[in-house]
Design an enzyme around this catalytic site. Structure first.
Site, PDB file in Angstrom:
ATOM      1  N   HIS A 662       0.834  -1.199   0.000  1.00  0.00           N
ATOM      2  CA  HIS A 662       0.000   0.000   0.000  1.00  0.00           C
ATOM      3  C   HIS A 662       0.868   1.248   0.000  1.00  0.00           C
ATOM      4  CE1 HIS A 662       0.639  -1.212   4.221  1.00  0.00           C
ATOM      5  NE2 HIS A 662       0.622   0.077   4.524  1.00  0.00           N
ATOM      6  N   LEU A 663       0.401   2.225  -0.732  1.00  0.00           N
ATOM      7  CA  LEU A 663       1.083   3.510  -0.908  1.00  0.00           C
ATOM      8  C   LEU A 663       0.423   4.550  -0.011  1.00  0.00           C
ATOM      9  CD1 LEU A 663       3.007   5.414  -2.598  1.00  0.00           C
ATOM     10  CD2 LEU A 663       1.086   5.678  -4.183  1.00  0.00           C
TER      11      LEU A 663
END
Length: 764
Positions: A662-663
């Protein structure tokens, strides 16, 4: 004008301090020096009655009138006791104002000297009698706490601190707000000269010539010199501002401190919970009691110094009777697991039981509707529990639970000391309720067991956090006393996986099922002991990651709390009604971070199975990373249109705490109550945070990205991400960040690492 009024929030500043501490001077300086357009009113009890001393009721009315007129209020009274402050806190909360406390903690001898020597005081408290009044009032002083309902507490220890506080409020505009928390409070303070010793040194002539009655100081008898009671303070250590009969007090204070510490400790390690699914959901009591006893026994075997209490309102409760009998047969320690008849929301005030965490038999919507325990807890906790719950989750599935920290304004927290509510949902055997299992007790028993395991695991995580905080504070005190070096203390305090902490607190051992323990043994996973926490909803999984640099195979175990992003990515249709999901595509999901570390903090989560973290990313994943980056930029632009003052970074954690790549898209104000500790801060402001543009470039060139597994960077000292100045704690760091105007480090101003309204944004 209407827009300005909508954005404006009034402030009630409750001044706390004895006579001579400078409350009136503070209030007058703010009222007369405000330059930002906020209208201040001073409410002073010494002059409230047409220039003469009045009553507290008059002060409350004047404060109420001012707030209703859109003015902010400075409450100029001594306010040394919580009871004296409570009505003003309640008034401010009722009228939707921010309520602050400014505690003027000047040395006792300074206050006495000022009070004795002043003339023409509004309340005629001056001369020799003032010394006795200050003495008597300081004996009753109770340090302001956030749990009273204050959103901000500022402690001023000298005139320099007072000037800074005055300037801060002078510069506070109508729509401005100040960061929440406790600021300026010293954990330890030098012992002040005893009041009687100070008075004996006072100039007798100044006392005799004062406007008050003459006082022969040498006639004061020892019996009149009441020792100061120890001040209770949950947020930080506090030394009394003066010493009276020190030799006697030391012993008494040590004994009281030990008792209070033990009492507080027990409460923080106690879970009170109701029987799940046996009331409205009509689960068989005999089967339910077996599951309660089994899960409680297994849980208590893994942890020391934890206490579980099963609560029911009825003295004739069959579930309590069954559990008590079966627990006795299993020889479970009755001091660590027992039953209690009573209201779970009044265990402290009615039964003297200290419980910081309570379980709630919730409904799937997490709403206050229905009856029984759910309704009672929501009613007792007030609307703040509803708002806090909504921030944590929108719904529950049977067999799962969610932790909700209770806001300090909640009546349940203020009255009973409850800091967390754990909502848990069990199986339903009632055909009139959702998810009816049609008397399938094989499945129902499995779900109920999962529900209790989830409840207990979440409780363990709360206690782990509490014990870590206690360990941090004791380490800091030991360092200050010369017991260990500052660097050693930092490492012990911040390294959550340290072996020493594991020895000191068996509570830090993870909860693992037999299957997981077998898997851990089979793969000889070094991280399994530290990271695994099981989940009833999603099984823990151990993944092997090829570390090319070292030519070895290591393993990573994801605990229950770390599985939620993975489950969301794999099954987004289950959460389609969630307010937290901003965007869904075949490749990624955009989600609001449930515990945001800044004003704007969202996640772009990959939906590709097997892509747990940066360590799994290869060259073939570049198209996905570019599209995730592009989505992040798009949302950053949207937020910048709403607030052009924000600035954003996009990046990944080197060693994420949550499974599924996840960013992070996070604004650089870091203005959030969820940012609480050094680990939070350093995970976004050190090399631990890998900028998205750098990750993409490195994979393009090398086919993979290097990730630092050295988590010591998370224990580094707190430094401003702009000017790099060092700060001793999070509250002081946040205060600095709010006013720091330095430019960002030069490397962030390159390659679009930093996004703002003035920069061109490349979506890569």
């Amino acid at each position: 004008m209407k827009e300005e009024e909508r954005g404006r929030k009034e402030v009630v500043v409750v001044l706390v301090g004895p006579p001579g501490s400078g409350k009136s001077s503070f209030a007058e300086a703010v009222v007369g020096g405000s330059t930002a357009g906020r209208h201040w009113v001073r409410v002073c009890q010494d002059t409230i009655g047409n220039g003469k001393a009045g009553t507290k009721i008059q002060c409350l009315k004047a404060a109420s009138d001012a707030l209703k007129e859109g003015k902010s209020v400075l409450v100029d009274r001594c306010n040394l006791e919580r009871e004296q402050r409570a009505d003003f806190v309640k008034l401010g909360s009722t009228l939707h104002a921010d309520v602050h406390a400014v505690s003027l903690d000047l040395p006792a001898k300074v206050c006495i000297s000022r009070a004795v020597s002043r003339k023409g005081h509004d309340g005629n408290l001056q001369g020799g009698k003032a010394a006795l009044v200050v003495n008597r009032m300081l004996q009753k002083k109770e340090t302001p706490l956030l749990t009273e309902g204050f959103s901000r507490i500022m402690c001023c220890n000298d005139d320099g601190d007072i000037k800074k506080a005055v300037d801060l409020y002078n510069d506070l505009g109508p729509s401005d707000s100040l960061p929440s928390g406790v600021f300026g409070q010293k954990s330890k303070r030098p012992v002040q000269v005893g009041i009687m010793k100070f008075l004996k040194k006072a100039d007798a002539s100044s006392v005799e010539t004062s406007s008050g009655p003459k006082l022969a100081l040498t006639e004061i008898k020892p019996a009149q010199q009441n020792p100061l009671p120890k001040q209770e303070n949950v947020e930080a250590g506090f030394a009394c501002p003066m010493e009276v009969e020190k030799g006697l007090n030391d012993k008494m204070e040590n004994e009281e401190h030990a008792k209070e510490s033990d009492y507080c400790d027990v409460g923080s390690r106690t879970l009170a919970f109701p029987s799940i699914s046996t009331a409205d959901f009509q689960f068989d009591l005999d089967r339910a009691s077996d599951i309660i006893v089994d899960t409680a026994a297994n849980f208590l075997q893994k942890f020391d110094n934890i206490r579980l209490i099963l609560v029911d309102l009825s003295e004739k409760s069959r579930i309590l009777s069954l559990v008590k009998q079966k627990a006795a047969k299993k020889s479970i320690d009755s001091n660590r697991f027992f039953t209690c008849v009573g209201d779970i929301t009044q265990l402290h005030t009615r039964g003297g039981l200290q419980c910081s965490v309570i379980g709630n038999a919730a409904n799937w919507r997490l709403k206050p509707g229905g009856g029984g325990v759910n309704a009672a807890i929501y009613n007792a906790a007030g609307e703040s529990l509803q708002h806090a719950t909504k921030k944590c989750a929108d719904a529950l599935r049977p067999g799962t639970s969610v932790v909700v920290p209770l806001p300090s304004t909640s009546p349940l927290r203020q009255r009973e000391g409850v800091t967390h509510v754990i909502h848990v949902l069990g199986p339903n055997m009632n055909p009139m309720r959702p998810d009816y299992l049609k008397n399938d007790y094989t499945r129902g028993s499995k779900i109920l067991r999962e529900a209790y395991n989830s409840l207990f695991e979440n409780f363990a995580s709360i206690v782990q956090s509490y014990m870590g905080k206690q360990n941090s504070e004791s380490g800091a005190e030991k360092s200050a006393s010369g017991g260990t070096s500052p660097n050693d203390t930092k490492m012990k305090r911040e390294d959550s996986h340290g072996s020493e902490r594991m020895k000191k607190h068996k509570l830090f051992q993870p909860i693992m099922t037999a299957k997981q323990q077998h898997e851990c043994t089979k793969v000889n996973a070094p991280n399994c002991h530290d990271d695994a926490m099981t989940s009833s909803a999603v099984p823990s999984q151990t993944r092997q990651v090829d570390n090319k640099r070292n030519d070895v195979v290591t393993s990573k175990t994801w605990g229950s709390w770390a599985q939620s992003l993975y489950e969301l990515a794999m099954n987004p249709e289950k959460y389609k009604n969630s307010d937290s999901i901003l965007e869904t595509s075949d490749e990624y999901i955009v989600l609001k971070d449930l515990y945001p570390k800044a004003k704007r903090h969202i996640l772009v989560i990959s939906r590709m199975d097997g892509l747990d973290s940066l360590a799994d990313v290869k060259k073939e994943h570049l198209p996905l990373l570019r599209r995730m980056h592009s989505a992040g930029v798009k949302w950053a632009q949207k937020f910048l249109e709403e607030d052009a003052a924000l600035e954003f970074r996009l990046g990944y954690h080197s060693v994420p705490s949550m499974r599924q790549l996840h960013l992070h898209i996070i604004s650089q104000d870091f203005n959030s109550a969820s940012l609480k500790n050094k680990k939070h801060w350093n995970s976004f402001t050190t090399s631990f945070f890998r900028d998205s543009v750098d990750v993409i470039e490195e994979i393009e060139q090398n086919g993979s990205t290097t990730t630092s597994t050295d988590e010591k960077v998370l224990a580094m000292e707190l430094r401003c991400h702009r000017c790099r100045s060092a700060h001793p704690n999070i509250p002081k760091l946040k205060s600095h960040i709010a006013i720091c105007k330095s430019s960002f480090p030069s490397h962030l101003l390159q390659k679009n690492r930093l996004l703002s309204s003035t920069m061109h944004m490349d979506r890569t």
